[in-house]
Design a protein around this motif. Structure first.
Motif, PDB file in Angstrom:
ATOM      1  N   SER A  66       0.851  -1.218   0.000  1.00 56.51           N
ATOM      2  CA  SER A  66       0.000   0.000   0.000  1.00 56.51           C
ATOM      3  C   SER A  66       0.869   1.245   0.000  1.00 56.51           C
ATOM      4  CB  SER A  66      -0.916   0.119   1.212  1.00 56.51           C
ATOM      5  OG  SER A  66      -1.253  -1.060   1.732  1.00 56.51           O
ATOM      6  N   ARG A  67       2.010   1.177   0.719  1.00 55.08           N
ATOM      7  CA  ARG A  67       2.886   2.369   0.718  1.00 55.08           C
ATOM      8  C   ARG A  67       3.525   2.580  -0.655  1.00 55.08           C
ATOM      9  NH1 ARG A  67       5.269   3.457   6.795  1.00 55.08           N
ATOM     10  NH2 ARG A  67       3.480   2.563   7.877  1.00 55.08           N
ATOM     11  N   ILE A  68       3.820   1.501  -1.372  1.00 57.41           N
ATOM     12  CA  ILE A  68       4.342   1.662  -2.747  1.00 57.41           C
ATOM     13  C   ILE A  68       3.296   2.415  -3.573  1.00 57.41           C
ATOM     14  CG2 ILE A  68       4.956   0.500  -4.909  1.00 57.41           C
ATOM     15  CD1 ILE A  68       5.959  -1.885  -3.269  1.00 57.41           C
ATOM     16  N   ASP A  69       2.046   1.951  -3.476  1.00 55.42           N
ATOM     17  CA  ASP A  69       0.973   2.559  -4.285  1.00 55.42           C
ATOM     18  C   ASP A  69       0.764   4.023  -3.911  1.00 55.42           C
ATOM     19  OD1 ASP A  69       0.677   0.143  -5.466  1.00 55.42           O
ATOM     20  OD2 ASP A  69      -1.056  -0.483  -4.272  1.00 55.42           O
ATOM     21  N   ALA A  70       1.008   4.359  -2.641  1.00 62.36           N
ATOM     22  CA  ALA A  70       0.783   5.741  -2.178  1.00 62.36           C
ATOM     23  C   ALA A  70       1.974   6.652  -2.511  1.00 62.36           C
ATOM     24  CB  ALA A  70       0.525   5.737  -0.675  1.00 62.36           C
ATOM     25  N   GLY A  71       3.006   6.117  -3.161  1.00 62.02           N
ATOM     26  CA  GLY A  71       4.176   6.941  -3.533  1.00 62.02           C
ATOM     27  C   GLY A  71       5.033   7.325  -2.345  1.00 62.02           C
ATOM     28  N   TYR A  72       5.044   6.448  -1.310  1.00 61.58           N
ATOM     29  CA  TYR A  72       5.728   6.751  -0.053  1.00 61.58           C
ATOM     30  C   TYR A  72       7.250   6.607  -0.157  1.00 61.58           C
ATOM     31  CZ  TYR A  72       6.670   5.931   4.972  1.00 61.58           C
ATOM     32  OH  TYR A  72       7.154   5.982   6.252  1.00 61.58           O
ATOM     33  N   PHE A  73       7.736   5.820  -1.136  1.00 60.51           N
ATOM     34  CA  PHE A  73       9.164   5.476  -1.167  1.00 60.51           C
ATOM     35  C   PHE A  73       9.970   6.279  -2.196  1.00 60.51           C
ATOM     36  CE2 PHE A  73       7.189   1.454   0.366  1.00 60.51           C
ATOM     37  CZ  PHE A  73       7.759   1.462   1.637  1.00 60.51           C
ATOM     38  N   ALA A  74      11.194   6.658  -1.796  1.00 55.22           N
ATOM     39  CA  ALA A  74      12.157   7.245  -2.740  1.00 55.22           C
ATOM     40  C   ALA A  74      12.686   6.160  -3.664  1.00 55.22           C
ATOM     41  CB  ALA A  74      13.323   7.874  -1.962  1.00 55.22           C
ATOM     42  N   GLU A  75      12.790   4.945  -3.143  1.00 56.58           N
ATOM     43  CA  GLU A  75      13.167   3.758  -3.911  1.00 56.58           C
ATOM     44  C   GLU A  75      12.723   2.561  -3.110  1.00 56.58           C
ATOM     45  OE1 GLU A  75      15.438   1.220  -2.926  1.00 56.58           O
ATOM     46  OE2 GLU A  75      15.679   2.193  -1.013  1.00 56.58           O
ATOM     47  N   TRP A  76      12.524   1.457  -3.791  1.00 54.26           N
ATOM     48  CA  TRP A  76      12.275   0.192  -3.078  1.00 54.26           C
ATOM     49  C   TRP A  76      12.746  -0.959  -3.956  1.00 54.26           C
ATOM     50  CZ3 TRP A  76       9.180  -3.682  -5.046  1.00 54.26           C
ATOM     51  CH2 TRP A  76       8.350  -3.307  -6.117  1.00 54.26           C
ATOM     52  N   ALA A  77      13.005  -2.099  -3.320  1.00 52.42           N
ATOM     53  CA  ALA A  77      13.488  -3.257  -4.074  1.00 52.42           C
ATOM     54  C   ALA A  77      13.174  -4.526  -3.291  1.00 52.42           C
ATOM     55  CB  ALA A  77      14.996  -3.154  -4.295  1.00 52.42           C
ATOM     56  N   GLU A  78      13.182  -5.645  -4.011  1.00 54.68           N
ATOM     57  CA  GLU A  78      13.063  -6.935  -3.337  1.00 54.68           C
ATOM     58  C   GLU A  78      14.470  -7.470  -3.148  1.00 54.68           C
ATOM     59  OE1 GLU A  78      10.203  -9.552  -5.115  1.00 54.68           O
ATOM     60  OE2 GLU A  78      10.775 -11.184  -3.751  1.00 54.68           O
ATOM     61  N   VAL A  79      14.829  -7.739  -1.902  1.00 59.85           N
ATOM     62  CA  VAL A  79      16.185  -8.209  -1.589  1.00 59.85           C
ATOM     63  C   VAL A  79      16.056  -9.469  -0.728  1.00 59.85           C
ATOM     64  CG1 VAL A  79      18.454  -7.539  -0.654  1.00 59.85           C
ATOM     65  CG2 VAL A  79      16.854  -5.752  -1.395  1.00 59.85           C
ATOM     66  N   HIS A  80      16.731 -10.526  -1.130  1.00 62.61           N
ATOM     67  CA  HIS A  80      16.713 -11.796  -0.368  1.00 62.61           C
ATOM     68  C   HIS A  80      15.276 -12.215  -0.014  1.00 62.61           C
ATOM     69  CE1 HIS A  80      20.701  -9.930   1.246  1.00 62.61           C
ATOM     70  NE2 HIS A  80      20.913 -10.521   0.101  1.00 62.61           N
ATOM     71  N   GLY A  81      14.345 -12.010  -0.947  1.00 64.32           N
ATOM     72  CA  GLY A  81      12.965 -12.488  -0.736  1.00 64.32           C
ATOM     73  C   GLY A  81      12.083 -11.563   0.080  1.00 64.32           C
ATOM     74  N   ASN A  82      12.578 -10.406   0.500  1.00 63.78           N
ATOM     75  CA  ASN A  82      11.742  -9.442   1.230  1.00 63.78           C
ATOM     76  C   ASN A  82      11.785  -8.087   0.543  1.00 63.78           C
ATOM     77  OD1 ASN A  82      10.500 -10.530   3.756  1.00 63.78           O
ATOM     78  ND2 ASN A  82      12.598 -11.229   4.064  1.00 63.78           N
ATOM     79  N   TYR A  83      10.780  -7.257   0.854  1.00 64.13           N
ATOM     80  CA  TYR A  83      10.774  -5.893   0.327  1.00 64.13           C
ATOM     81  C   TYR A  83      11.538  -4.979   1.287  1.00 64.13           C
ATOM     82  CZ  TYR A  83       6.817  -7.185  -2.696  1.00 64.13           C
ATOM     83  OH  TYR A  83       6.001  -7.767  -3.625  1.00 64.13           O
ATOM     84  N   TYR A  84      12.275  -4.051   0.698  1.00 66.26           N
ATOM     85  CA  TYR A  84      12.971  -3.017   1.464  1.00 66.26           C
ATOM     86  C   TYR A  84      12.737  -1.688   0.737  1.00 66.26           C
ATOM     87  CZ  TYR A  84      15.854  -6.664   3.730  1.00 66.26           C
ATOM     88  OH  TYR A  84      16.297  -7.759   4.436  1.00 66.26           O
ATOM     89  N   GLY A  85      12.516  -0.595   1.471  1.00 67.12           N
ATOM     90  CA  GLY A  85      12.299   0.683   0.796  1.00 67.12           C
ATOM     91  C   GLY A  85      12.679   1.867   1.663  1.00 67.12           C
TER      92      GLY A  85
END
Ligand code: ADP
Ligand code: 5GP
Length: 205
Positions: A66-85
């Protein structure tokens, strides 16, 4: 009288394969200098004595999406099977206030930050060898065997990205590595573009 432009904050991005000693080096830099730290969101579980809101903001995968959709992140990625942003607003707040801010993020996130923050500087921390990386990951005692193997399996591809960074610091001896990281940070804070008022203050009457 015209006000002189303020010092600008430096975004300093530090990347490393997991276990190389990035957290250890970042902790030393933050202990010596009044740097802000970008607290990331993650969907992985807290490790050791990590605290919510201090080491990471721990979220469920649904909350993260939901935070991705709300434009909350400067960047985000999937790392080692989890999301980080990286939350965007605290970064803007620090830089607008002229404070330097540290990012402990992976190479995919660093590449995104290089596009959105052209003034950012990038340091890659290298382990002395893959064998030593494994010893450190196992010695840290905070990851399961599966998590250690997953992290090691990503190390080579992360290290291959180090060529585009501004600096590479081999973390062999901790104190020696810290001296190199510290020197790079201090040199970067002297960039004229971050200190637009310095020359002007000397020549203006
Ligand atoms: P990262 O944040 O890169 O995953 P950590 O900072 O958690 O790595 O370091 C991984 C482990 O290696 C920790 O147990 C840490 O104390 C140890 N370590 C860090 N730097 C060194 C070094 N120069 N020599 C030996 N051990 C180190
Ligand atoms: P760890 O689970 O060991 O804390 O972190 C795993 C990896 O995720 C590390 O390379 C760390 O730098 C990276 N990471 C932490 N926060 C972020 C973030 O906000 N964005 C991205 N892209 N990577 C992150």
């Amino acid at each position: 009288m015209n006000e002189l432009p303020r010092r600008k904050g430096l975004p300093l991005v530090i990347c490393a394969p997991s276990g190389a000693g990035k957290t250890t080096l970042v902790t030393k830099l933050r202990a010596e200098f009044p740097l802000d730290f970008s607290i990331s969101c993650t969907t992985r579980a807290p490790r050791g004595n990590e605290k919510d809101g201090i080491d990471y903001i721990f979220l469920s995968k649904d909350e993260f999406r939901s935070r991705i959709d709300a434009g909350y992140f400067a960047e985000w990625a999937e790392v080692h099977g989890n999301y980080y942003g990286t939350p965007l607003k605290p970064v803007r707040d620090s830089l607008d206030a002229g404070r330097d801010i540290l990012f402990d993020i992976d190479v995919q996130g660093a590449a995104q930050i290089s596009l959105s923050l052209p003034e950012a500087r990038f340091v890659f921390i290298l382990p002395p060898s893959i064998g030593e990386l494994e010893r450190r990951l196992r010695g840290r005692g905070t990851d399961s065997d599966e998590s250690v193997r997953l992290r090691l399996s990503h190390a080579a591809s992360e290290i291959r990205e180090s060529h585009w960074f501004d600096a590479v610091v081999v973390n062999d001896d901790l104190d020696a590595a810290y001296v190199r990281l510290r020197a790079f940070y201090l040199a970067d804070t002297l960039q004229p573009s971050l200190n637009p008022a310095l020359a002007q203050a000397v020549i203006s009457v």
